[in-house]
Motif scaffolding. Structure first.
Motif: not given
Length: 250
Positions: A107-111
């Motif tokens: 999630s953090a990478a995509m966010h």
């Protein structure tokens, strides 16, 4: 010409800022935690006889994106955007099995790397459309194309930029906006040092028998993101360090 470069306080971003300055372009860079390094880059930009500025932007904090672009726009219209800033993540090559990567890391990478860059582009596009001219360069990584055990979220997010560029090229081309991806292989920047024997082994796997430097990548980015690029758009351009698929040798 005024260029906005995210992640411009070090590495490829800093080299690109200085390369643009040498062409006579005014340059605004963004930084996240490297405020002092950013100030030093701005000083060197201004020594080239052009205007330089640094503004804070954190791709993980989307609320910082619009104010950063607004501050850059207050200096001058943003004619070219180099989306270089990145969230690296916490997974080192070979350190974790795919099935063990937590959902929060995905999630953090995509966010940050996908949604953050999309929001960044959304902020500069309207002005470029009004002027019917613009250049956007998204900086990607050979890790996404080659694959390497461990940092799946990072590589996946970088590959998403390729799809973003393709879509943007078709949508914005009629307005004189050219969008391309510059793909860095293992680039010798000093930001993430490797042992010399590893660098020598990787260099031997490239056609030129050397790894690219930050200045090599900067030259590619400046071409794609300037008036010298007349009609090249929607393309994925790889530097020489990618040609040997060198990530597998680490």
């Amino acid at each position: 010409m005024h260029v906005l470069i995210t992640g411009g306080s070090s590495g490829i971003g800093a080299a690109t800022a200085l390369a643009y300055a040498r062409t006579g372009a005014d340059v605004t860079i963004t930084y996240n935690q490297g405020e002092e390094r950013a100030a030093e880059v701005v000083k060197r930009i201004e020594e080239a006889g052009v205007r330089g500025a640094a503004v804070h932007l954190d791709l993980e904090d989307h609320a910082t994106i619009a104010p950063a672009v607004a501050r850059a726009g207050a200096i001058d219209t943003v004619d070219a955007l180099v989306a270089n800033a990145v969230r690296w993540g916490n997974i080192q090559p070979g350190s974790m099995a795919f099935e063990d990567v937590p959902a929060a890391e995905w999630s953090a990478a995509m966010h940050a790397n996908v949604v953050g860059n999309a929001l960044l582009v959304q902020e500069v596009l309207p002005g470029m459309r009004r002027r019917r001219w613009g250049r956007i360069v998204l900086v990607s990584s050979g890790i996404g194309e080659e694959g390497v055990p461990g940092p799946g979220p990072y590589g996946t997010a970088k590959m998403a930029l390729h799809g973003m560029a393709r879509a943007l090229a078709w949508e914005a081309g009629r307005d004189g906006i050219l969008v391309n991806v510059a793909v860095a292989g293992l680039t010798v920047t000093g930001v993430r040092p490797f042992p010399q024997d590893v660098l020598d082994r990787l260099a031997a796997r490239t056609p030129s028998r050397r790894l690219s430097t930050a200045d090599d990548m900067a030259a590619l980015i400046v071409f794609l993101g300037s008036a010298a690029n007349h009609n090249l758009t929607g393309e994925i351009i790889r530097d020489g360090s990618n040609a040997g698929r060198s990530a597998h040798a680490i």
